[in-house]
Design an enzyme around this catalytic site. Structure first.
Site, mmCIF file in Angstrom:
data_model
loop_
_atom_site.group_PDB
_atom_site.id
_atom_site.type_symbol
_atom_site.label_atom_id
_atom_site.label_comp_id
_atom_site.label_asym_id
_atom_site.label_seq_id
_atom_site.Cartn_x
_atom_site.Cartn_y
_atom_site.Cartn_z
ATOM 1 N N CYS A 196 4.770 -23.973 -59.148
ATOM 2 C CA CYS A 196 3.322 -24.176 -59.033
ATOM 3 C C CYS A 196 2.548 -23.431 -60.109
ATOM 4 O O CYS A 196 1.517 -23.891 -60.553
ATOM 5 C CB CYS A 196 2.857 -23.755 -57.650
ATOM 6 N N GLU A 251 -1.884 -23.184 -50.279
ATOM 7 C CA GLU A 251 -1.403 -22.836 -51.626
ATOM 8 C C GLU A 251 -0.998 -24.143 -52.280
ATOM 9 O O GLU A 251 0.019 -24.735 -51.912
ATOM 10 C CB GLU A 251 -0.202 -21.891 -51.526
#
Ligand code: NAD
Length: 537
Positions: A308, A274
């Protein structure tokens, strides 16, 4: 437009005896108690971490050596069979108990997340909410998702086929500092629900938040040793994690992810990554300007942009660009910055001096390359050592670093466009593909544009929270934003090996004794033609 100063909601004052010297934070002794949960710590150079709000020490963290890390894996490997032997429905109950404990005891972890990461309390609450949501989801659904599955066998009735799921074994989880509670939960809990043991390496900066969840999991009756926490620098213990893991789940930057993927590939074990993003928001003509502007504030400045999935590029249709930009600037200037452990501030601090350097450098570079600062654009040492104002730029040129690079801070560039196809093309013109946001007055059109964006999650009339909180759908990145997904069935099943078993009864899958092979092939051909028409196959 000129830069103005967002209101100061309070500066953290140095308070002796509390973690990070932050007023109202738990006592330093509590940090010491949490750190006792760490496995190993023989490295001779412990890490000294400081609180972003004050610059004062949080704690001295024991650091694992290579041998400590391998010992943690050995402990996890011993604990794993007993945990895996427990019925999946009982493992689920641990997560349900954990869910209830998280919501009941949230105040302490809200303090810890704020003190370690420097974020506002509302941003810290997003972590509590995500943690509870993911615990509840796997607490309710994991046994069903893991259950053996029947499938049509090659010969109806005579071949009984099915799929069984086995845990991978011991999963190595490497976590970043920006969402220390939520990302621990999202990556560790499904691995445990699937019957694995876990060795997790949180970031040193935010280890206490992960350890708090570890303590709560024990109170929820997770067997001791099934989840081990090691602390250490990636460069010192990364190799041991890669070499000992049966699966690696990494969350962090794209360069580290690529480095680890290269190492893991040599062992042929599974992994998920990720990684970073440069997330676009597209405001379509006909969007509600006030709602889009309010949504942009949350999308760009939650956790001071150290998220993010936060938005760093906004494309607005020319017909509403002026109105949107004015409303966005006004709402951003109304954002209260502060360093207090209550809900009075809308935005907190950056987390580290490196982040402050990157943000300052990106803004200075954009300015030098022609950008105009509409609001923000400067640090705020009067509020705390690492504060930086929420910053909106316009006129950003391709020469500027932040045109394409992830800033990971409270900085966004606004661009105009005239044609929706052009907006989609510009939004997709990036090596990243993590998250995107579309604002539309017409939900169907918004959904249609969303499907054209090359991002793992797309939020319509929201920045990121709609997909982030919808843990029943997967989350992850396309292109250089990652490999694999977290959440939903995929976020659980990636931690399992699927095994197919077929039991053949009364009929060999070969020509009968004495039967010419050609006749067998002809018979099989006729059967396959008939089988194709059978429903359910
Ligand atoms: P990072 O890659 O520097 O560090 C992440 C973690 O990896 C830390 O725990 C670090 O100690 C560890 N690490 C570093 N080198 C290692 C090595 N060689 N071996 C093993 N472990 C190692 O990233 P960061 O600066 O902590 O996090 C910010 C980045 O993470 C941003 O790019 C952000 O977009 C990304 N991120 C992505 C997601 C997502 O879900 N896609 C979520 C949060 C953050």
């Amino acid at each position: 437009m000129t830069s103005t100063t967002p209101v100061n909601a309070g500066r953290a004052t140095g308070t002796p005896g509390t973690i990070g010297g932050v007023a109202g934070a738990p006592p330093a002794a509590r940090a010491a108690a949490l750190l006792e949960r760490v496995t190993g710590g023989a490295d001779s150079a412990p890490a000294e971490m400081t609180a972003p709000f004050t610059g004062l020490p949080i704690a001295t963290l024991p650091q694992a050596t290579d041998a400590d890390t391998r010992a943690a894996f050995a402990g996890a490997r011993r604990a794993q069979p007993g945990w895996a032997a427990m019925p999946a429905t009982e493992r689920q109950q641990v997560l349900i108990r954990l869910h209830d404990l998280i919501l009941r005891h949230q105040d302490e972890v809200l303090d810890l997340v704020q003190v370690e990461a420097g974020k506002s309390r509302l941003d810290a609450f997003d972590e509590v909410a995500a943690t509870a949501l993911v615990a509840a989801y796997y607490g309710k659904h994991s046994a069903r998702l893991l259950a053996p599955r029947r499938a049509a066998g090659v010969i109806p009735v005579l071949t009984r086929a099915g799929e069984v799921r086995h845990p991978k074994g011991v999963v190595g989880v490497i976590s970043p500092w920006n969402y220390p509670l939520a990302l621990t939960a999202m990556d560790v809990l499904p691995a445990l629900a699937a019957g694995n043991a876990v060795v997790q390496k949180p970031d040193n900066q935010t280890a206490l938040s992960a350890l708090w969840l570890h303590e709560l999991a024990e109170r929820a009756e997770l067997p001791a040793d099934a989840w081990q926490v090691v602390l250490g620098r990636g460069s010192r213990i990364g190799d041991a994690i890669v070499e000992e893991s049966d699966y690696v789940c990494f969350t962090g930057s794209t360069p580290t992810g690529k480095h680890l993927a290269g190492q893991i590939a040599r062992r042929l074990t599974g992994y998920s990554l990720e990684l970073g993003g440069k997330n676009p928001m597209v405001v379509l003509p006909g969007a509600d300007v006030a709602k889009a502007a309010a949504g942009a504030v949350a999308a760009c400045f939650s956790s001071a942009g150290q998220l993010c999935v936060s938005v760093e590029r906004i494309y607005v249709h020319e017909s509403i660009r002026e109105a949107f930009t004015q409303a966005f600037v006004r709402r951003t200037q109304a954002l209260r910055l502060g360093a207090t452990l209550d809900y009075s501030a809308g935005m907190g601090s950056l987390t580290s001096a490196e982040q402050l350097d990157t943000v300052s450098a990106h803004v200075a570079d954009a300015r030098a390359n022609g950008a105009t600062v509409l609001t923000g654009g400067r640090p705020r040492p009067d509020l705390g050592p690492l504060f930086y104002e929420p910053t909106i730029l316009t006129g950003v040129t391709e020469r500027a670093r932040l045109f394409a690079e992830e800033t990971f801070g409270p900085v966004v560039a606004v661009y105009g466009y005239t044609d929706v196809d052009e907006a989609v093309e510009r939004a997709n013109d990036t090596p990243f593909g993590l998250n995107a946001s579309v604002w539309s007055g017409d939900q169907r059109h918004g959904w249609e544009v969303a499907t054209r964006l090359k991002a793992g999650t797309v939020n319509v009339n929201e920045g990121f929270a709609a997909t982030f909180g919808s843990v029943g759908v997967p989350m992850g990145g396309m292109k250089e934003s990652g490999v694999g997904r977290r959440n939903a069935a995929e976020g659980l099943l990636k931690y399992t090996e699927s095994q197919s078993i077929a039991v053949q009864r009364g009929f060999r899958l070969r020509p009968f004794r004495g039967m010419p092979p050609k006749l067998w092939a002809k018979g099989m051909t006729a059967s396959m033609r008939a089988l194709r028409r059978l429903p359910g196959r």
